[in-house]
Scaffold this active site. Structure first.
Site, PDB file in Angstrom:
ATOM      1  N   ILE A 390       1.079  -1.288   0.046  1.00 28.95           N
ATOM      2  CA  ILE A 390      -0.147  -0.175   0.030  1.00 28.95           C
ATOM      3  C   ILE A 390       0.717   1.285   0.049  1.00 28.95           C
ATOM      4  O   ILE A 390       1.517   1.583   1.025  1.00 28.95           O
ATOM      5  CB  ILE A 390      -0.889  -0.142   1.139  1.00 28.95           C
ATOM      6  N   LYS A 394       1.801  10.550  -2.507  1.00 33.58           N
ATOM      7  CA  LYS A 394       3.259  11.262  -2.072  1.00 33.58           C
ATOM      8  C   LYS A 394       4.554  10.561  -2.701  1.00 33.58           C
ATOM      9  O   LYS A 394       5.382  11.244  -2.536  1.00 33.58           O
ATOM     10  CB  LYS A 394       3.148  11.617  -0.459  1.00 33.58           C
ATOM     11  N   THR A 458      -3.033  25.057   5.204  1.00 32.44           N
ATOM     12  CA  THR A 458      -1.730  25.520   4.973  1.00 32.44           C
ATOM     13  C   THR A 458      -1.926  26.568   3.999  1.00 32.44           C
ATOM     14  O   THR A 458      -0.978  27.396   4.130  1.00 32.44           O
ATOM     15  CB  THR A 458      -0.903  24.398   4.733  1.00 32.44           C
TER      16      THR A 458
END
Length: 629
Positions: A390, A394, A458
């Site tokens: 898995i 990213k 962010t």
């Protein structure tokens, strides 16, 4: 009902005769016995339609239609009898008038009594349950009628985006354009708006949610239009709270049944990281597919205990074994595979929180890289049939250590496929953020909203791909069934969702409003705190690798460049030696040597000169030639 009809039906026949003859002369020509006979015959016809066995409080349109048909058959039979006996005095057209009068009486009396019983047997809700319906279409009209019948809600109006419907009346309610949303919400003291648009797209739903949130109302949605066709249904059956999947931006991807159980049913299955968000859902899905035995491995005692107890409660017939320990423990993993004769592995154990791994790069790399290496080598030695890693979005052109570590794990599985593919099928599954998982943005926003804000984001433009936890688990299981060796599987996740839009929608879901300079009276503020170290504005799922279709129409299969197994093994050895020094600059240099696309966004802090470490000479690193498996 029979007694009341026996009294009322002779009067219905009398009215029919009066309307036909215009006076009492024709009506008085037939004695009382004739009127009683007509009533008895009519009651017999009504009885054939099951009218007298129905519960009036739940009587519906279907039963009344059958009743009208039974009456028509009775009138037709009477007309045939009169024609056969050739009674010239009786006006046969009076029978048609009688049918209209009796049917009107039956419908009026039953519907009136049904409404009376519902209104007096259902405890009325307080005025605070005043609601409006968003969407003045067929679904909205049916919902309004269902609300009136149940008494659980009191609908006061419709809202709709179509100007042509403005100030019209539908189902007894006035329709207002959504431009007047804020004004009318305050005027009618509306606290809840139900979205009754069955085909609404996720993008439009998010837009509606934000508009309703600005009006300060909570929102629910019509979930099942089919329930409204049943007159016994209540709004509680068909109205639900908004769920995370409503905000996904796409329809959830259903699994293919023939792929789902191929690597699980009747097999010994191991799930590493079994107590985590993905691992635990994997265990739940696997438990429904009839494995011979499910092995659970996790280093967290509490997480392992929790998932083991849940499986024991929900699946008492499931054979399951819990193993406490780290996936980096090669002896433990080898013993589990050998003793359990494991045939399928789903490797979900990993550190995944970007800021934490960025601040603890040594432990992050050791856990994610060594764990993948231990599992791959143990699976090859034990000749496990299928081994699925898995991974994460990213890992594509990573800008942080977590993403780089997942990319190295992919390289490890690709190398294992090249070296041991004849006995074990190795593959990787790569997906984006999982809604509701630990560390996901949604639980964070929920906690911040519960505290009264602010919601921290962010960057205003940051966006992410999202999928559901069941979707993620199903993708992993199906990937193992479709893998040929060294494949990377990616789910078609539609368009990415802006986190700012998601935050505003969640504020609207709670019935609160955003606090802005234009709306200083709002309850929840949104603050921008800047990107975390290593965080991207936009994630990616695909690299320059070759993309192929898979057996599932919504799952893509990729072949990516990989390092030669011997070179990769040398580099990982040097990386672990660099981790022993705890020198960030050296560690990042070794990561860069393995994952050439790795581009850390922040320079490492100044440190003391690094000790001398035996690493491959620069010429060797330059000679790393990627090749396609």
């Amino acid at each position: 009902m029979v007694v009341i009809d026996l009294l009322a039906l002779p009067f219905c026949f009398l009215i029919a005769m009066l309307l036909r003859g215009g006076d009492l002369k024709l009506a008085m020509h037939y004695g009382p016995a004739s009127y009683v006979l007509v009533a008895v015959v009519t009651i017999a016809a009504l009885s054939m339609s099951d009218l007298y066995r129905a519960v009036i409080r739940f009587i519906d349109q279907r039963l009344l239609s059958v009743t009208g048909l039974a009456l028509a058959v009775a009138v037709l039979c009477a007309y045939v009898v009169l024609f056969a006996i050739n009674d010239e005095m009786f006006p046969r057209s009076a029978l048609a008038i009688y049918w209209f009068i009796v049917f009107s009486y039956v419908v009026t009396s039953r519907i009136g009594m049904r409404n009376f019983l519902r209104n007096h047997s259902t405890r009325r809700r307080p005025v605070s349950d005043t609601v409006a319906i968003y969407g003045a279409g067929e679904a909205g009209a049916q919902l309004a009628q269902t609300m009136r019948n149940s008494g659980e809600y009191r609908p006061v109006c419709f809202f709709d985006d179509k100007h042509v419907l403005n100030d019209r009346t539908i189902a007894g309610l006035r329709v207002f354009h959504t431009d007047r949303l804020v004004e009318l919400v305050q005027a009618h003291n509306i606290r809840t708006v139900v979205i009754a648009i069955p085909s609404v797209s996720p993008e439009r739903l998010r837009d509606i949610m934000q508009r309703l949130g600005q009006a300060g109302v909570s929102t629910k949605i019509l979930s099942r239009l089919v329930d409204l066709a049943d007159d016994k249904a209540t709004p509680r059956d068909s109205i639900r709270e908004l769920k995370f999947e409503d905000l996904l931006g796409r329809a959830p991807v259903p699994p293919r049944v023939d792929l789902f159980a191929r690597c699980v049913r009747g097999k010994q299955v191991l799930v590493t990281g079994a107590g985590g968000s993905i691992g635990s859902e994997l265990c739940r899905q696997i438990a429904t597919l009839g494995p011979a035995c499910l092995h659970l491995l996790d280093h967290s005692e509490y997480a392992l205990y929790t998932i083991r107890q849940e499986l024991a409660t929900r699946f008492p017939e499931l054979a399951a074994e819990a193993h406490l320990g780290s996936v980096c423990n090669a002896d433990l993993v080898a013993r589990i595979l050998h003793d359990g004769a494991v045939q399928t592995i789903y490797h979900a154990a990993a550190y995944k929180h970007v800021p934490l791994v960025e601040a603890n790069i040594v432990e992050g790399l050791r856990n994610n890289v060594l764990g993948a290496q231990v599992v791959a080598e143990a699976a090859a030695r034990a000749r496990v049939e299928t081994c699925v890693l898995i991974s994460s979005d990213k890992a594509v052109r990573p800008t942080n250590i977590m993403g780089a570590s997942k990319r190295i794990a992919e390289l490890i599985f690709q190398a294992a496929a090249a070296r041991h593919g004849a006995h074990t099928t190795f593959c990787m599954v790569r997906f984006g953020n999982v809604l509701g998982s630990s560390g996901s943005v949604i639980p964070l926003f929920q906690r911040q909203i519960a505290r009264g804000g602010p919601l921290t984001i962010t960057h205003p433009e940051v966006s992410r791909y999202f999928m559901l936890i069941p979707e993620a688990a199903q993708l992993v299981i199906q990937a193992g069934a479709m893998a040929k060796g060294g494949d990377v599987f990616v789910l078609d996740m539609g368009e990415p969702v802006r986190i700012l839009d998601l935050a505003r929608t969640m504020i609207a879901m709670t019935g609160l409003t955003e606090k802005t300079p234009q709306n200083p009276g709002g309850e929840i503020e949104i603050k921008f705190v800047g990107l975390f170290p290593g965080e991207k504005l936009h994630e990616e799922l695909l690299t320059e690798g070759v993309v192929f279709p898979s057996e599932h129409p919504r799952i893509m299969r990729m072949k990516e460049n990989a390092l030669r197994p011997s070179v990769l093994e040398t580099c990982i050895t040097c990386l672990m030696m660099a981790c022993d020094t705890h020198e960030r600059a050296m560690i990042e240099s070794m990561v860069k040597a393995i994952v050439t696309e790795y581009t850390p966004q922040q320079a490492a802090p100044a440190t003391a000169p690094a000790p001398v470490l035996a690493v491959p000479e620069p010429g060797l690193i330059k000679k790393f030639v990627p090749f396609r498996i």
